[in-house]
Design a protein around this motif. Structure first.
Motif, mmCIF file in Angstrom:
data_model
loop_
_atom_site.group_PDB
_atom_site.id
_atom_site.type_symbol
_atom_site.label_atom_id
_atom_site.label_comp_id
_atom_site.label_asym_id
_atom_site.label_seq_id
_atom_site.Cartn_x
_atom_site.Cartn_y
_atom_site.Cartn_z
ATOM 1 N N THR B 128 9.305 -0.205 -10.496
ATOM 2 C CA THR B 128 8.593 -0.595 -11.703
ATOM 3 C C THR B 128 7.332 -1.385 -11.372
ATOM 4 O O THR B 128 6.266 -1.160 -11.957
ATOM 5 C CB THR B 128 9.493 -1.476 -12.583
ATOM 6 O OG1 THR B 128 10.803 -0.945 -12.539
ATOM 7 C CG2 THR B 128 9.004 -1.511 -13.990
ATOM 8 N N ALA B 129 7.464 -2.309 -10.433
ATOM 9 C CA ALA B 129 6.318 -3.155 -10.105
ATOM 10 C C ALA B 129 5.183 -2.336 -9.486
ATOM 11 O O ALA B 129 4.015 -2.498 -9.858
ATOM 12 C CB ALA B 129 6.756 -4.266 -9.150
ATOM 13 N N PHE B 130 5.522 -1.438 -8.551
ATOM 14 C CA PHE B 130 4.480 -0.618 -7.908
ATOM 15 C C PHE B 130 3.763 0.233 -8.947
ATOM 16 O O PHE B 130 2.541 0.331 -8.964
ATOM 17 C CB PHE B 130 5.082 0.307 -6.836
ATOM 18 C CG PHE B 130 5.633 -0.416 -5.634
ATOM 19 C CD1 PHE B 130 5.207 -1.706 -5.317
ATOM 20 C CD2 PHE B 130 6.563 0.193 -4.799
ATOM 21 C CE1 PHE B 130 5.712 -2.372 -4.205
ATOM 22 C CE2 PHE B 130 7.071 -0.465 -3.690
ATOM 23 C CZ PHE B 130 6.652 -1.752 -3.392
ATOM 24 N N ARG B 131 4.558 0.848 -9.821
ATOM 25 C CA ARG B 131 3.968 1.732 -10.823
ATOM 26 C C ARG B 131 3.124 0.926 -11.811
ATOM 27 O O ARG B 131 2.002 1.321 -12.145
ATOM 28 C CB ARG B 131 5.084 2.461 -11.554
ATOM 29 C CG ARG B 131 4.612 3.476 -12.539
ATOM 30 C CD ARG B 131 5.826 4.155 -13.127
ATOM 31 N NE ARG B 131 5.716 4.205 -14.579
ATOM 32 C CZ ARG B 131 5.365 5.326 -15.229
ATOM 33 N NH1 ARG B 131 5.117 6.421 -14.566
ATOM 34 N NH2 ARG B 131 5.279 5.321 -16.536
ATOM 35 N N ALA C 317 0.785 -3.372 -17.505
ATOM 36 C CA ALA C 317 0.811 -4.711 -16.915
ATOM 37 C C ALA C 317 2.184 -5.335 -17.150
ATOM 38 O O ALA C 317 2.730 -6.005 -16.272
ATOM 39 C CB ALA C 317 -0.281 -5.578 -17.524
ATOM 40 N N LYS C 318 2.725 -5.070 -18.345
ATOM 41 C CA LYS C 318 4.058 -5.613 -18.617
ATOM 42 C C LYS C 318 5.078 -4.997 -17.673
ATOM 43 O O LYS C 318 5.946 -5.676 -17.141
ATOM 44 C CB LYS C 318 4.453 -5.344 -20.074
ATOM 45 C CG LYS C 318 3.798 -6.327 -21.037
ATOM 46 C CD LYS C 318 4.597 -6.529 -22.291
ATOM 47 C CE LYS C 318 4.519 -5.357 -23.217
ATOM 48 N NZ LYS C 318 4.998 -5.584 -24.558
ATOM 49 N N GLU C 319 4.945 -3.689 -17.437
ATOM 50 C CA GLU C 319 5.855 -3.001 -16.531
ATOM 51 C C GLU C 319 5.807 -3.669 -15.153
ATOM 52 O O GLU C 319 6.836 -3.944 -14.545
ATOM 53 C CB GLU C 319 5.434 -1.539 -16.435
ATOM 54 C CG GLU C 319 6.519 -0.621 -15.946
ATOM 55 C CD GLU C 319 6.050 0.831 -15.956
ATOM 56 O OE1 GLU C 319 6.305 1.520 -14.985
ATOM 57 O OE2 GLU C 319 5.397 1.260 -16.946
ATOM 58 N N PHE C 320 4.594 -3.922 -14.696
ATOM 59 C CA PHE C 320 4.434 -4.582 -13.397
ATOM 60 C C PHE C 320 5.129 -5.935 -13.395
ATOM 61 O O PHE C 320 5.852 -6.291 -12.458
ATOM 62 C CB PHE C 320 2.937 -4.741 -13.083
ATOM 63 C CG PHE C 320 2.661 -5.659 -11.922
ATOM 64 C CD1 PHE C 320 3.107 -5.355 -10.646
ATOM 65 C CD2 PHE C 320 1.953 -6.849 -12.109
ATOM 66 C CE1 PHE C 320 2.857 -6.196 -9.582
ATOM 67 C CE2 PHE C 320 1.698 -7.703 -11.052
ATOM 68 C CZ PHE C 320 2.164 -7.381 -9.787
ATOM 69 N N ILE C 321 4.914 -6.677 -14.483
ATOM 70 C CA ILE C 321 5.500 -8.025 -14.533
ATOM 71 C C ILE C 321 7.031 -7.953 -14.583
ATOM 72 O O ILE C 321 7.713 -8.730 -13.921
ATOM 73 C CB ILE C 321 4.920 -8.814 -15.723
ATOM 74 C CG1 ILE C 321 3.446 -9.094 -15.444
ATOM 75 C CG2 ILE C 321 5.673 -10.125 -15.942
ATOM 76 C CD1 ILE C 321 2.675 -9.629 -16.619
ATOM 77 N N TRP C 322 7.583 -6.985 -15.334
ATOM 78 C CA TRP C 322 9.047 -6.863 -15.379
ATOM 79 C C TRP C 322 9.607 -6.643 -13.973
ATOM 80 O O TRP C 322 10.573 -7.279 -13.565
ATOM 81 C CB TRP C 322 9.518 -5.698 -16.259
ATOM 82 C CG TRP C 322 9.298 -5.817 -17.729
ATOM 83 C CD1 TRP C 322 9.350 -4.787 -18.618
ATOM 84 C CD2 TRP C 322 9.010 -6.989 -18.509
ATOM 85 N NE1 TRP C 322 9.099 -5.237 -19.886
ATOM 86 C CE2 TRP C 322 8.884 -6.580 -19.858
ATOM 87 C CE3 TRP C 322 8.809 -8.332 -18.217
ATOM 88 C CZ2 TRP C 322 8.598 -7.450 -20.897
ATOM 89 C CZ3 TRP C 322 8.513 -9.210 -19.244
ATOM 90 C CH2 TRP C 322 8.423 -8.765 -20.561
ATOM 91 N N GLY C 323 8.977 -5.706 -13.269
ATOM 92 C CA GLY C 323 9.463 -5.413 -11.919
ATOM 93 C C GLY C 323 9.374 -6.641 -11.027
ATOM 94 O O GLY C 323 10.319 -6.993 -10.319
ATOM 95 N N ALA C 324 8.215 -7.299 -11.088
ATOM 96 C CA ALA C 324 8.006 -8.477 -10.243
ATOM 97 C C ALA C 324 9.002 -9.575 -10.621
ATOM 98 O O ALA C 324 9.545 -10.267 -9.756
ATOM 99 C CB ALA C 324 6.571 -8.975 -10.392
#
Lengths: 497, 328, 352
Positions: B128-131, C317-324
């Motif tokens: 998710t973060a990479f994407r 950007a939210k997707e990135f933040i969720w993953g992080a």
């Protein structure tokens, strides 16, 4: 021969989170010497082994090998110095072949990059030959019996001109006969000039094989000397720090005592067959046999884990069918399993929950909602009665010592108010002090009128704790002996012959 | 013989043969060289992914982030290629994508190897973060006008011909990447101490550490290697598709893992073969592309793959359970 | 999690000293994080975030993925995972939608809207229960690892949904149906009420019933629970059945809010529900985790999401933040998860 010891540890200390696992421990092993490192669980034996193997570094102290001092060791360095450890679980690769398991370390030590299968097989064959064993080199290790796995582990350790082999509780998973074979292998190694550091808390083995004994207690060395300077009582005292007295077993129940359980011609598959016996209230019945004799299969059948497929079980005078654990519990049968850590306990869960698991349904009623105050009272009561040493039942059970953990399992089963309790290897991995305590609990249970079945291949234990002993071999009961009419040697002979 | 039939490879091979026979009967057009080259073409990217995913399973982990790594590397490399004006140098794309893939793979390794976190959840997070990072900071616009180097690469063939029937047959150069991944990974896993160490670690991490295998280093290698393969697969994908789409690839990961597991690799680690993996990929690609020839609408794809996963993992699980019950 | 561990402290007395604080550090930390996010967002966008309008809109948004997270939590407590929740939620919603559209026309002729809606919801729940039952049986009886079993059934559920609808949205529900997703009772959004009721029910089930307590124990060590007389098979089946039923309720809420049902709704919720479970302190290895933690995790994520919208962050950007964030939470909680890892650590701990 020089007088220089092979390995000399001086002033080794190691702390975890501020607690001393080892405190200023010194120890030396001479060439070809068999030294026993004795101590109860938690005394620091395992930490010392890891430091010796280079798996952990010491906080202070030095390690001298052939008189050369070193601060700490890397696993590969330890191997190059001729130190090999055989861990309790053997540390093999279940998915690889015998040959690859034996030769793996060698590839690493020689810094090889490519696999040479022919070389691996040659190494494996030679290593097995050194202990006089012939085995299919291509067999995948997970399919081997336990004793063979140990032989693979030993032959692996013998590579690289091992000069010191450390064996961590090597006999735990072995039967009497296999233990004898192992002790012979150890003596053979000694003749070849290999030193052995034998780590154990089984007193009999210690005296059978060791020349020198070092005792650890709570991370400190409390005794160190030639084996002949110790006897059973003094060694027990050093290990536990207290004098342990033998347990008084209540007299065997007479004919008038109620028959709790009768088994007739019971059998399951090819595991056991034609088993008949009876158990009275207040009686402790021992069942002994080698690994694979069917003793554990019989216990599992009585507890419904792997139901019998023929024969009759009579409980309290009524013929019953036990096809599930639920059936067994409903009939008042409890079972304390062999492997406490994996089969008996929920290690990270609270002590209270570990005790409560068997009586949840009883305190839940039809709705399934648990009456928590009453459940908690019951649990606290059992924890107190069994003298589990803990300030709170909310603590995880893994914070307890082995003996106290075993008491938690016992408390769980006593809480269901059983009439029959089956204990499979009740003191395996339990130290000497706790062992006597557990035997005392068993005697108490018998005094209260429970029928207890103790399954064990620890012959001194069955002789000390049981009224009658059934000997199993190849799935059948071959003999019944009273405790007064048997001694250890004849019993051992009957098991194996 | 018994052991041969209880192996997943055999089961999958039989299903493939059955599928082909039935399809050929229903639709004779299936039995042409064109079908095979089409399947091959469609199997390149998923095949490289599967080899990578298999290696992770063998090592005792699981990785679901490789598709995001591929999309990230592919899109970034393509953009960079255009920005630097080296659009005709396909080698740049491959090098850059491999480097980005390696970096992202090593990020996985930091969490898994150094911080010792559970692999499934870490890679779900990095997926998710990479994407999200790619779409936010690198770009979310389709690049339909891919650099000429990529177009040329897609057009180049190692074999080109015509069947007697008159249809074109061509094997793209990109196939070499799959062949390369297969050969290299096979060599590493079976012939090097490094590879055997990875297999050993998958069997028992504790034992591996005790014989002196640097477990953390092995994990860095595994996740780094997967990153590189994913990056390369990304460029191959964009080239063949002639479009660099940052939304592509992600979503394939579970299908790839399904292929690998069908091929006999175990989630518990230590088991998995190249042959099995390729068979699993073949089956999945067949279903994705040829189901329609059987007269089954393509909307059934998911259902069929789902059943195959249950069948392929259920048979060995059930057998193991029966064995355990018998010897309990 | 009240699990001080001797494998790292070496001496049991050390952990005893550390734990007179009977509070739960994970929960306390989570509460602090949730409040911090709320305060920061309120300060950053006082006129937008700290308003009834926003609170109300948030209360309509989060219940659907919060209910999915409950479903995920149940599966994770057993030591498994349920990758099929989204597929099952959509399949249940689609079948409920068929009921609504089939009987919808009757309404014009004076049928009872309530009856049709009740039938539709019952259909959804039944599908959820059946799907969950299938998952449970495959996992507990056949023995396929949960991740593969639910990967397979998830594809099948989604696949059936695609086959039934040919990938199109199902539309045309009676107006009354939208109450489930968009209505309010005394000013409280109905979806929030549904979630609150479910959260309390699940918490009660887990902490006060024999089922729940056994679930925690089985999740910690399945072998030990079998030897303690727990019916693992039945327990696992019931757990996945519950998980499936919860998923179908999420599906109904989702479809009511969207006023349509489609095979690919909510696909981003799979990761989100795992993120919430992990953030909420559910141990991915099973056996530990509380509904309270899950609720706090849901709230903090909703506050973040809502705040990010106001700060005009893109969905990517939210997707990135969720993953992080998932990674960050794992790193912070990491030691705990590592410690309560099943066998290896325990064995080591027995003999320091």
């Amino acid at each position: 021969m020089t007088d220089l010891p092979l390995v000399k540890l001086s002033g080794i200390s190691k702390a975890f989170a501020g607690v001393h696992a080892l405190d200023d421990v010194s120890l030396s092993v001479g060439r070809g010497e068999i030294v026993c490192l004795a101590g109860e669980n938690g005394s620091g034996k395992s930490t010392l082994i890891k430091i010796l193997a280079g798996a952990q570094g010491a906080d202070s102290g030095t390690i001298e090998i052939d008189g050369q001092a070193r601060g700490s060791l890397h696993p590969i360095e330890a191997v190059r110095a001729g130190i090999q450890v055989i861990y309790q679980d053997f540390s093999l690769f279940p998915n690889l072949s015998v040959a690859e398991n034996i030769a793996f370390n060698d590839q690493l030590v020689h810094g090889r990059r490519l696999v040479d299968k022919r070389r691996n097989r040659r190494i494996a064959r030679e290593a097995l030959a050194r202990i006089g064993v012939d085995m299919d080199l291509d067999r995948v290790v997970e399919t081997l019996p336990v004793a063979d796995k140990q032989l693979v582990a030993i032959s692996r350790a013998l590579l690289h001109d091992a000069r010191l082999i450390v064996m961590d509780e090597p006999t735990t998973a072995l039967t009497e006969r296999e233990v004898r074979a192992l002790l012979q292998v150890i003596r053979k190694l000694q003749k070849d000039g290999v030193a052995v550091l034998f780590v154990s808390h089984k007193l009999k083995e210690i005296f059978a094989v060791c020349e020198k004994i070092v005792v650890l207690r709570n991370g400190r060395k409390v005794a160190d000397g030639p084996a002949r300077e110790f006897d059973l009582a003094s060694l027990t005292y050093h290990m536990t720090g207290r004098h342990v007295t033998a347990v008084e077993l209540p007299p065997a129940p007479g004919e008038g005592s109620a028959e709790l359980l009768r088994v007739e011609d019971l059998g399951r598959g090819s595991q056991f067959d034609g088993v008949s016996f009876s158990l009275r209230a207040g009686e402790v019945l021992g069942i002994t046999g080698l690994l694979g004799s069917g003793r554990t299969d019989l216990a599992k059948a009585l507890f419904g884990l792997a139901p019998a497929d023929r024969g009759r079980i009579v409980v309290g005078g009524r013929p019953v069918a036990i096809t599930s654990v639920k059936d067994a519990i409903g009939l008042g049968i409890g079972y304390v399993p062999e492997d406490r850590l994996t089969e008996g306990l929920f290690l990270p869960q609270a002590i209270g929950r570990n005790v409560a698991v068997g009586i949840l349904d009883r305190f839940a009623g039809r709705s399934g909602v648990v009456d928590r105050p009453r459940l908690s009272d019951a649990v606290e009561g059992w924890v107190r009665r069994l003298k589990v040493a803990t300030p709170s039942t909310a603590l995880p059970v893994q914070s307890l010592s082995g003996g106290n953990q075993q008491r938690v399992v016992l408390a769980r089963w006593l809480a269901i108010n059983p009439r029959i309790l089956i204990l499979n290897g009740p003191t395996v991995g339990v130290d000497v002090g706790s062992k006597a305590d557990i035997h005392a609990i068993i005697a108490d249970l018998a005094r209260e009128g429970l029928g207890v079945i103790v399954i064990s291949d620890d012959l001194p234990e069955v002789l000390a704790a049981c009224h009658r002993i059934l000997v199993m071999r190849e799935g059948r009961i071959i003999e019944e002996v009273g405790r007064d009419s048997a001694d250890e040697d004849t019993l051992a002979h009957r098991l194996a012959s | 013989m018994r052991s041969l039939f209880s192996r997943n490879e055999t089961l999958v091979a039989l299903i493939i043969v059955a599928f082909c026979v039935v399809t050929a009967i229903v639709e004779p057009r299936f039995l042409t060289i064109t079908t095979i080259t089409d399947l091959l073409r469609n199997g390149i990217v998923i095949g490289i992914f599967a080899i990578a995913a298999m290696l992770v399973l063998v090592s005792g982990g699981i990785d679901v982030s490789f598709t995001a790594i591929a999309a990230f590397s592919m899109y970034s490399a393509t953009k960079l290629m255009i920005a630097l004006g080296v659009g005709d140098q396909i080698i740049v794309a491959f090098l850059v994508a491999a480097a980005i893939g390696l970096t992202l793979g090593l990020i996985n390794a930091v969490f898994i190897g150094t911080l010792k976190l559970p692999t499934l959840i870490v890679t779900l997070g990095t997926l998710t973060a990479f994407r999200g990072f790619l779409l936010t900071f690198v770009g979310s616009q389709l690049i339909t006008n891919v650099p000429p180097g990529m177009r040329d690469f897609a057009r180049s063939m190692i074999f080109r011909g015509e069947t007697p029937g008159g249809s074109f047959v061509a094997v793209p150069t990109a196939t070499l990447f799959l062949v390369g991944a297969v050969v290299l990974t096979w060599f590493i896993l079976n012939r090097t101490v490094l590879g055997r160490s990875i297999v050993a670690m998958g069997g028992s991490r504790e034992s591996a550490a005790r014989v002196g295998i640097n477990v953390t280093a092995m994990q860095y290698f595994v996740y780094g290697y997967v990153g590189v393969l994913s990056g390369l697969a990304g460029i191959v994908h964009a080239s063949l598709a002639r479009v660099a789409n940052p939304f592509d690839l992600v979503g394939l990961e579970l299908q790839v893992i399904a292929a690998v597991v069908l091929g006999g690799a175990r989630l518990t680690g230590g088991h998995g073969t190249i042959t099995g993996t390729l068979l699993g990929v073949t089956l999945i690609v067949l279903i994705n592309n040829s189901l329609i020839m059987l007269g089954i609408p393509s909307t059934w794809q998911n259902v069929v793959i789902g059943f195959l996963i249950l069948l392929g993992t259920g048979m060995p699980a059930w057998q193991a359970r029966r064995r355990a019950a018998a010897s309990a | 999690m009240q699990t001080p561990n001797p494998s790292t402290t070496a001496d049991p007395t050390a952990s005893r000293l550390a734990s007179p604080f009977r509070g739960d550090p994970t929960m306390a930390r989570l509460l602090a994080i949730t409040i911090a996010i709320f305060v920061v967002m309120s300060l950053l966008k006082p006129g937008l975030f700290f308003t009834w309008g926003n609170f109300s809109s948030m209360a309509f948004q989060f219940p659907e993925f919060a209910i999915l997270s409950l479903a995920m939590m149940i599966a994770m407590l057993t030591g498994g995972i349920d990758l099929s929740v989204i597929g099952l939620a959509n399949l249940s919603a689609i079948l409920a939608a068929f009921v609504l559209t089939a009987f919808g026309p009757d309404l014009a002729a004076g049928g009872s809207a309530f009856g049709v809606i009740a039938l539709a919801v019952a259909t959804a729940l039944a599908i959820g229960a059946i799907g969950g039952l299938v998952n449970g049986l495959i996992i507990a009886v056949i023995g396929i690892p949960p991740i593969l079993a639910t990967l397979g059934t998830g594809l099948i559920f989604t696949g059936i949904a695609v086959v039934l609808t040919e990938g199109q949205a199902v539309l045309g529900f009676p107006a009354a149906f939208s109450v489930i997703g968009n209505g309010s009772i005394y000013g409280i959004p109905v979806p929030l009420v549904i979630f609150a009721v479910l959260a309390v029910a699940v918490a009660f089930l887990l902490n006060r019933t024999a089922f729940g307590l056994k679930l925690y124990l089985m999740g910690t060590n399945a072998l030990a629970s079998r030897f303690a007389g727990v019916d693992n098979t039945g327990l696992t089946v019931r757990a996945y059945l519950l998980s499936g039923t919860l998923a179908s309720i999420a599906g109904v809420v989702l479809m009511s809010r969207a006023n349509s049902a489609k095979a690919d709704y909510g696909t981003s919720y799979l990761l989100l529900s795992i993120l919430i479970a992990v953030l909420g302190g559910i141990n991915p290895y099973g056996g530990f985790g509380k509904v309270g933690g899950l609720v706090l995790a849901v709230l903090s994520l909703q506050f973040l999401s809502s705040g990010f919208n106001m700060l005009q962050f893109s969905n990517f950007a939210k997707e990135f933040i969720w993953g992080a964030l998932l990674l960050l939470v794992m790193v912070v909680n990491g030691l705990q998860f590592g410690r309560t890892r099943p066998r290896a650590a325990a064995r080591e701990g027995g003999n320091p």
